[in-house]
Motif scaffolding. Structure first.
Motif, PDB file in Angstrom:
ATOM      1  N   LEU A 261       0.802  -1.011  -0.132  1.00 45.88           N
ATOM      2  CA  LEU A 261       0.204   0.251   0.162  1.00 45.88           C
ATOM      3  C   LEU A 261       0.965   1.213   0.208  1.00 45.88           C
ATOM      4  N   VAL A 262       1.451   1.344  -1.358  1.00 42.61           N
ATOM      5  CA  VAL A 262       2.349   2.576  -1.350  1.00 42.61           C
ATOM      6  C   VAL A 262       1.583   4.009  -1.229  1.00 42.61           C
ATOM      7  N   ASP A 263       0.654   4.511  -1.692  1.00 43.10           N
ATOM      8  CA  ASP A 263      -0.129   5.314  -2.141  1.00 43.10           C
ATOM      9  C   ASP A 263      -0.558   5.386  -1.072  1.00 43.10           C
ATOM     10  N   GLU A 264      -0.820   5.200  -0.028  1.00 44.60           N
ATOM     11  CA  GLU A 264      -1.385   5.429   1.063  1.00 44.60           C
ATOM     12  C   GLU A 264      -0.681   6.359   1.659  1.00 44.60           C
ATOM     13  N   TRP A 265       0.731   6.774   2.020  1.00 49.01           N
ATOM     14  CA  TRP A 265       1.874   7.512   2.207  1.00 49.01           C
ATOM     15  C   TRP A 265       2.137   8.985   1.324  1.00 49.01           C
ATOM     16  N   ARG A 266       1.314   8.853   0.507  1.00 54.29           N
ATOM     17  CA  ARG A 266       1.239  10.605  -0.521  1.00 54.29           C
ATOM     18  C   ARG A 266       1.216  11.382   0.358  1.00 54.29           C
ATOM     19  N   ASP A 267       0.661  11.534   1.384  1.00 55.86           N
ATOM     20  CA  ASP A 267       0.380  12.447   1.486  1.00 55.86           C
ATOM     21  C   ASP A 267       0.929  13.095   2.721  1.00 55.86           C
TER      22      ASP A 267
ATOM     23  N   HIS B  23      10.785   4.211  -2.261  1.00 55.07           N
ATOM     24  CA  HIS B  23       9.841   3.585  -1.545  1.00 55.07           C
ATOM     25  C   HIS B  23       9.475   2.813  -2.905  1.00 55.07           C
ATOM     26  N   ILE B  24       9.963   1.319  -2.263  1.00 52.38           N
ATOM     27  CA  ILE B  24       9.575  -0.444  -2.119  1.00 52.38           C
ATOM     28  C   ILE B  24       8.869  -1.127  -1.617  1.00 52.38           C
ATOM     29  N   SER B  25       8.261  -1.414  -2.521  1.00 50.21           N
ATOM     30  CA  SER B  25       7.375  -2.489  -2.378  1.00 50.21           C
ATOM     31  C   SER B  25       7.799  -4.051  -3.027  1.00 50.21           C
ATOM     32  N   ALA B  26       6.903  -5.173  -1.770  1.00 52.04           N
ATOM     33  CA  ALA B  26       6.736  -6.584  -2.140  1.00 52.04           C
ATOM     34  C   ALA B  26       6.237  -6.705  -1.100  1.00 52.04           C
ATOM     35  N   ILE B  27       5.203  -7.191  -1.284  1.00 48.68           N
ATOM     36  CA  ILE B  27       4.295  -7.793  -0.452  1.00 48.68           C
ATOM     37  C   ILE B  27       4.270  -9.793   0.160  1.00 48.68           C
ATOM     38  N   ASP B  28       4.576  -8.569   1.764  1.00 49.94           N
ATOM     39  CA  ASP B  28       4.591  -9.724   3.336  1.00 49.94           C
ATOM     40  C   ASP B  28       6.284 -10.087   2.772  1.00 49.94           C
ATOM     41  N   GLN B  29       7.498  -9.877   2.668  1.00 48.34           N
ATOM     42  CA  GLN B  29       8.659  -9.806   2.643  1.00 48.34           C
ATOM     43  C   GLN B  29       9.394  -8.757   4.470  1.00 48.34           C
ATOM     44  N   THR B  30       9.887  -9.984   4.207  1.00 44.40           N
ATOM     45  CA  THR B  30      10.645  -8.819   6.108  1.00 44.40           C
ATOM     46  C   THR B  30      11.854  -8.300   5.616  1.00 44.40           C
ATOM     47  N   LYS B  31      12.850  -7.268   6.542  1.00 39.95           N
ATOM     48  CA  LYS B  31      13.559  -6.231   5.787  1.00 39.95           C
ATOM     49  C   LYS B  31      14.608  -6.575   5.754  1.00 39.95           C
ATOM     50  N   TRP B  32      15.140  -8.008   6.329  1.00 39.28           N
ATOM     51  CA  TRP B  32      16.049  -8.641   5.249  1.00 39.28           C
ATOM     52  C   TRP B  32      16.148  -9.130   3.940  1.00 39.28           C
ATOM     53  N   TRP B  33      14.946  -9.502   3.453  1.00 40.60           N
ATOM     54  CA  TRP B  33      14.789  -9.143   1.855  1.00 40.60           C
ATOM     55  C   TRP B  33      14.936  -8.631   1.599  1.00 40.60           C
ATOM     56  N   PHE B  34      14.590  -6.908   1.789  1.00 39.93           N
ATOM     57  CA  PHE B  34      14.672  -6.566   1.348  1.00 39.93           C
ATOM     58  C   PHE B  34      15.818  -5.961   1.211  1.00 39.93           C
ATOM     59  N   ALA B  35      16.924  -5.870   2.562  1.00 35.63           N
ATOM     60  CA  ALA B  35      18.170  -5.796   2.005  1.00 35.63           C
ATOM     61  C   ALA B  35      19.505  -5.548   1.946  1.00 35.63           C
ATOM     62  N   LYS B  36      18.741  -7.657   1.225  1.00 32.81           N
ATOM     63  CA  LYS B  36      19.548  -8.752   0.424  1.00 32.81           C
ATOM     64  C   LYS B  36      19.718  -7.707  -1.156  1.00 32.81           C
ATOM     65  N   ARG B  37      18.390  -6.984  -1.059  1.00 29.92           N
ATOM     66  CA  ARG B  37      18.462  -6.803  -2.691  1.00 29.92           C
ATOM     67  C   ARG B  37      18.367  -5.580  -2.932  1.00 29.92           C
ATOM     68  N   PHE B  38      18.353  -4.257  -2.112  1.00 27.31           N
ATOM     69  CA  PHE B  38      18.400  -3.581  -1.945  1.00 27.31           C
ATOM     70  C   PHE B  38      19.295  -2.678  -1.406  1.00 27.31           C
ATOM     71  N   LEU B  39      20.310  -2.966  -0.876  1.00 27.23           N
ATOM     72  CA  LEU B  39      21.151  -2.539  -0.048  1.00 27.23           C
ATOM     73  C   LEU B  39      22.486  -2.686   0.104  1.00 27.23           C
ATOM     74  N   HIS B  40      22.896  -3.133  -1.229  1.00 26.59           N
ATOM     75  CA  HIS B  40      24.086  -3.546  -1.588  1.00 26.59           C
ATOM     76  C   HIS B  40      25.227  -2.661  -1.464  1.00 26.59           C
ATOM     77  N   PRO B  41      25.945  -2.680  -0.571  1.00 25.02           N
ATOM     78  CA  PRO B  41      27.503  -2.490  -0.612  1.00 25.02           C
ATOM     79  C   PRO B  41      27.829  -1.392  -1.180  1.00 25.02           C
ATOM     80  N   ASP B  42      27.810  -1.213  -2.324  1.00 29.60           N
ATOM     81  CA  ASP B  42      28.036  -0.834  -4.130  1.00 29.60           C
ATOM     82  C   ASP B  42      26.506   0.590  -3.722  1.00 29.60           C
ATOM     83  N   ILE B  43      26.444  -0.256  -3.741  1.00 27.48           N
ATOM     84  CA  ILE B  43      25.322   0.933  -3.521  1.00 27.48           C
ATOM     85  C   ILE B  43      24.742   1.671  -2.516  1.00 27.48           C
TER      86      ILE B  43
END
Length: 401
Positions: A142-148, A157-177
């Motif tokens: 539910l990303v649009d609910e935060w627009r206000d 904002h990154i969205s993926a249903i029923d994933q944990t912060k470790w799932w997100f971190a592994k995929r979007f917080l690579h050390p080079d990023i």
């Protein structure tokens, strides 16, 4: 006849003089051409040799000294065009981009669901935009609910249903990023920050040289799982806990987690170097992160009993909301002690929310999977240690003493 001979001799004489006159010029031209051809030939040979050497290196030699310093896969590119790192800075679609902030920046990341929107709003507002980039991991989609929210347009904002912060971190917080950020906050959404100042917190962390840290927990309002996270009122920072009795007693001689060298995974803060190490330890298929906390000391850039600590001067409240898998029924309708009230759901959000009949079953399944992943991680660590003959455990000797 004599006249003819004279004329012939005269012509021969003139032609000889003419040849003699042109001879120096021709000789000079020959010399210039010869010298020039030498330079051209030499330059051609050098270029040919260089091209041939490059070709030989690419084909017959595995890696040269030059290529050892390049990222894998960039060998075919000219060195000056290679960009090794990135960041999370938003760029404009038109016009000239704003001048980049020359200040040191840190990164605040939070796994969020819209039910905790009000609390997350309070959290983000504590972090100055001049010092922090904000990144939200939406596990409910539910990303649009935060627009206000005022700060939402500048957040990532990154969205993926029923994933944990470790799932997100592994995929979007690579050390080079995230290499441009001094510190990475990998926080849960159920934290109270009324008594927390991010700038003062990082000032303490730098002074104490903490590579991995967390704010202490207000014991009067928080759900405390481990004694080491409890706030000490007489100290600015503590690195160990003392707990007498039982099989898990901690004293001044304790050298292992959770007595020392340990933080809980609800609100960890990593230095750039420690995060690079931690990211590699996160298992791609184990998304709950259980077991990582006991091994973080290996990423502390040295002595874990000194480089990992809990900051007492800047403390938070752990509300302990079981958000993954849905909220428990008694926390969806009333405010629990020390907890922020859940955000009221819109009709669209209500339609997507899980029914109460499934909440308890979902929460039980989430907890069960967490324990399964903990067991898998422990077995993987043990197997990795046994198979790596070159690896030496830096803490093995101290733990035996």
């Amino acid at each position: 006849m004599k006249t003819s001979n004279r004329l012939s001799l005269l012509a021969d004489s003139k032609s000889r003089r003419s040849c003699l006159c042109y001879l120096p010029t021709a000789s000079l031209l020959c010399i210039v051409f010869f010298i020039g051809s030498m330079f051209v030939t030499t330059d051609f040979k050098e270029r040919f040799t260089r091209w041939r050497m490059v070709d030989n290196v690419l084909i017959t030699e595995p890696i040269t000294c030059e290529n050892q310093c390049r990222p894998q896969g960039s060998e075919a590119l000219p060195k000056g065009i290679v960009v090794r790192t990135s960041n999370l800075e938003l760029r404009p679609l038109w016009g000239s981009p704003k001048k980049r902030n020359s200040k040191s920046m840190s990164l605040l990341t939070i796994a969020v669901g819209v039910r905790q929107k009000e609390n997350v709003d309070k959290m983000v507002k504590k972090f100055p935009s001049s010092d922090f980039v904000v990144m939200l991991f939406h596990y409910d989609g539910l990303v649009d609910e935060w627009r206000d929210l005022e700060w939402s347009p500048r957040a990532v904002h990154i969205s993926a249903i029923d994933q944990t912060k470790w799932w997100f971190a592994k995929r979007f917080l690579h050390p080079d990023i995230v290499s441009e950020y001094d510190y990475i906050f990998l926080w849960d959404e159920d934290l109270g920050v009324e008594n927390f100042n991010p700038r003062r917190y990082l000032s303490i962390v730098k002074q104490e040289r903490l590579e991995i840290s967390q704010p202490a927990l207000d014991v009067a309002k928080s759900e405390v799982h481990h004694q080491i996270t409890a706030r000490g009122r007489r100290s600015r920072v503590h690195r160990r806990t003392y707990k007498v009795g039982g099989g898990n007693g901690c004293d001044a001689n304790s050298t292992a987690p959770p007595c020392t060298g340990w933080v809980e995974m609800m609100a960890p803060v990593f230095s750039r170097a420690s995060w690079r190490c931690t990211w590699y330890m996160i298992q791609n298929d184990l998304i709950h992160g259980w077991g990582l906390d006991f091994q973080l000391g290996y990423c502390a850039q040295g002595d874990r009993t000194k480089n990992i600590g809990v900051v007492d001067a800047e403390y938070i409240v752990h509300q302990g909301l079981p958000t993954l898998g849905g909220l428990e029924e008694n926390t969806t309708t009333a405010e629990a002690p020390g907890q922020a009230s859940p955000t009221k759901l819109s009709p669209n959000m209500e339609a997507q929310a899980p029914s109460h009949s499934h909440v308890n079953a979902d929460r039980f399944a989430v907890r069960k999977r967490s324990y399964v992943e903990l067991d898998i991680f422990k077995k993987r660590w043990k197997k990795a240690v046994q198979e790596d003959e070159c690896w030496i455990d830096p803490f093995q000797q101290t733990e035996k003493q």
